[in-house]
Write an enzyme that holds these catalytic residues in place. Structure first.
Site, PDB file in Angstrom:
ATOM      1  N   ASP A 229       0.853  -1.205   0.000  1.00  0.00           N
ATOM      2  CA  ASP A 229       0.000   0.000   0.000  1.00  0.00           C
ATOM      3  C   ASP A 229       0.881   1.245   0.000  1.00  0.00           C
ATOM      4  OD1 ASP A 229       0.170  -1.307   2.962  1.00  0.00           O
ATOM      5  OD2 ASP A 229       0.514   0.858   3.023  1.00  0.00           O
TER       6      ASP A 229
ATOM      7  N   ASP B 119       0.582   3.604   2.307  1.00  0.00           N
ATOM      8  CA  ASP B 119       0.383   4.161   3.641  1.00  0.00           C
ATOM      9  C   ASP B 119      -0.684   5.271   3.545  1.00  0.00           C
ATOM     10  OD1 ASP B 119       1.010   3.898   6.355  1.00  0.00           O
ATOM     11  OD2 ASP B 119       2.341   5.616   6.302  1.00  0.00           O
TER      12      ASP B 119
END
Ligand SMILES: CSC[C@H]1O[C@H](OP(=O)(O)O)[C@H](O)[C@@H]1O
Ligand code: ADE
Length: 474
Positions: A412, A414
């Site tokens: 991801d 973040d």
């Protein structure tokens, strides 16, 4: 007479008398074991290699003392105590030593006869050399077992020049004197390891992170329930082998993911892997990206970290009963083992995966994810990825003298990007599930790369570093 070995005069006299005793025992009493000691004395104390050579030689030929044949063989091989080196003659002495049941002579004869390369000094005879190595291994010479394991691991081709370590498909078509046989390789490696040959043990520990908890890496794993001076590891450890290389797998958070990052007993995990003979640890970790060019799905071979954890047990050197003694101030540059890092990188690139060669992990305490302000700060600090487990795992592995490297899977971005949702656990796990095959392939190939390396001297460097970092040993 009693000597005071703190006095130089007494030491000199003691040494002189030792020489007299050895001469008497050898020439008058005709004891071959004393003749061998006399030759050792001439070599080590008198540095008279010519005389030492004469005594070793006659003790081999006249008294049939195997260890002296080995010594004279070594002298002959390197040209010590004589005019020049003569490998062919050296081989004869090794062979004689082997007949006399000296296992190291068998080893040297075997190595000479099976050696490859342009500078090989004697006529190659693999079947004969194999028999010498086998006899040596049977007689508890661990290095011979290690070599035999290596011969079976890659096979011994009739024409070594045709062998290309980077082209297994072509190698499969070669004419072999000894065919690759992973079962045999494993058995000889086990024997070498039992006999204390550290490199035969080259057990590779694998710490599987989130999403990699039980990836069925081994066909028939043996479960090991272990307790360490630092408590229980996260779960049972699974012992098995990957293409003939013995490995141990541990789920970092437990197989049911029962431990959150700050509750993982990192010390017990590392200690347990080491106690099962692991010399290396390869770890996986799910990470958020802190930089645009590290995209979800990419791999990163970590090379540094920033510690944002607190309250975790981060050293073995805290006087725990059964643990090591002293205070350990370990340097953390480099944080990860470069050899193991390169193995992960070659494995990833060999599979054609996008893999970043370096990356600093910001390891935060968790279990919550970062706030936006924290995420922006981690970026400013120079972090490339963020996770919750690399610290203290990497530091403990280093304290344990192990070769440790971690491959991070980016799951991801973040939460630092404009107009984007924050990371969620479902996103992390889904992304990991989609890419688990990549992580498994990389670990499997890296295990082979590490095991195929015949130079493990870097493991000694890891151990020496720890030794040099310990103060107040008691
Ligand atoms: C499941 S989201 C956060 C969690 O994922 C990573 O775990 P691991 O390093 O064991 O793969 C990360 O470090 C966090 O612990
Ligand atoms: N964004 C993130 N922060 C911390 N740990 C993670 N593991 C995976 N993604 C993460």
């Amino acid at each position: 007479m009693a000597y005071d070995l703190k006095k130089e005069e007494d030491v000199k006299e003691y040494v002189e008398n030792l020489g007299i005793e050895y001469r008497f025992g050898c020439y008058k009493e005709k004891k071959p074991e004393v003749c061998h000691l006399l030759a050792d004395y001439l070599e080590a104390i008198k540095k008279d290699f010519g005389k030492a050579a004469t005594v070793y030689k006659s003790n081999c030929l006249d008294y049939n003392y195997g260890k002296s044949c080995l010594k004279y063989g070594n002298y002959t091989l390197i040209g010590r105590g004589r005019d020049k080196s003569d490998p062919q003659e050296a081989l004869q002495y090794f062979e004689k030593g082997c007949e006399l049941n000296d296992p190291t002579s068998c080893l040297h004869a075997g190595l000479l006869l099976t050696a490859t390369g342009d500078a090989v000094p004697v006529q190659r005879d693999v079947p004969k050399g194999y028999n010498y190595l086998k006899k040596s291994c049977d007689n508890r010479e661990s290095t011979a077992c290690h070599y035999l394991a290596g011969m079976y691991l890659s096979g011994v081709p009739k024409n070594p020049k045709e062998f290309n370590p980077h082209n297994p498909e072509k190698n499969a078509k070669l004419d072999y004197l000894i065919k690759p046989d992973l079962k045999q390789a494993f058995q000889f490696a086990m024997r070498g390891c039992e006999l204390g040959h550290i490199y035969s043990c080259a057990n590779i520990g694998i710490i599987g992170g989130s999403g990699f908890d039980d990836p069925n890496l081994f066909e028939n794993p043996i479960e090991r329930d272990i307790t360490t001076p630092f408590g229980k590891p996260s779960d049972v450890l699974l012992e098995g082998s990957i293409k003939g290389v013995s490995c141990v797998l541990l789920a970092r958070h437990g197989r049911k993911h029962q431990y959150q990052p700050s509750d993982v007993n990192y010390r017990a995990n590392i200690w347990a892997l080491k106690s099962l003979g692991c010399t290396h640890i390869l770890a996986t970790t799910a990470t958020g990206s802190l930089v645009e060019q590290y995209r979800p799905g990419d791999l990163v071979v970590l090379d540094d970290f920033i510690d944002r954890t607190w309250g975790r047990q981060c050293t073995f050197y805290d006087r725990t009963e059964g643990g090591p003694r002293g205070v350990c101030h370990l340097p953390m540059r480099p944080a990860f083992c470069e050899k193991a890092r390169q193995a992960l990188l070659s494995a990833a690139r060999g599979r054609g995966h996008v893999c970043h060669a370096t990356g600093t992990a910001v390891t935060k305490q968790g279990p919550r994810f970062s706030s936006r302000a924290e995420s922006l700060m981690h970026r400013q600090w120079g972090g490339h990825v963020v996770n919750m487990t690399t610290v203290p795992e990497v530091a403990l592995a280093k304290e344990a003298g192990l070769s440790y490297a971690a491959v991070a899977l980016v799951t991801d971005y973040d939460c630092w990007r404009e107009n984007e949702q924050s990371v969620s656990v479902s996103e992390v796990l889904e992304m990991f599930a989609r890419n688990i095959k990549k992580a498994i392939d990389v670990i499997v190939d890296a295990v082979q790369i590490l095991a195929a390396d015949s130079d493990y001297s870097y493991l000694d460097c890891h151990k020496d570093l720890v030794t040099s970092a310990i103060m107040l040993k008691n």
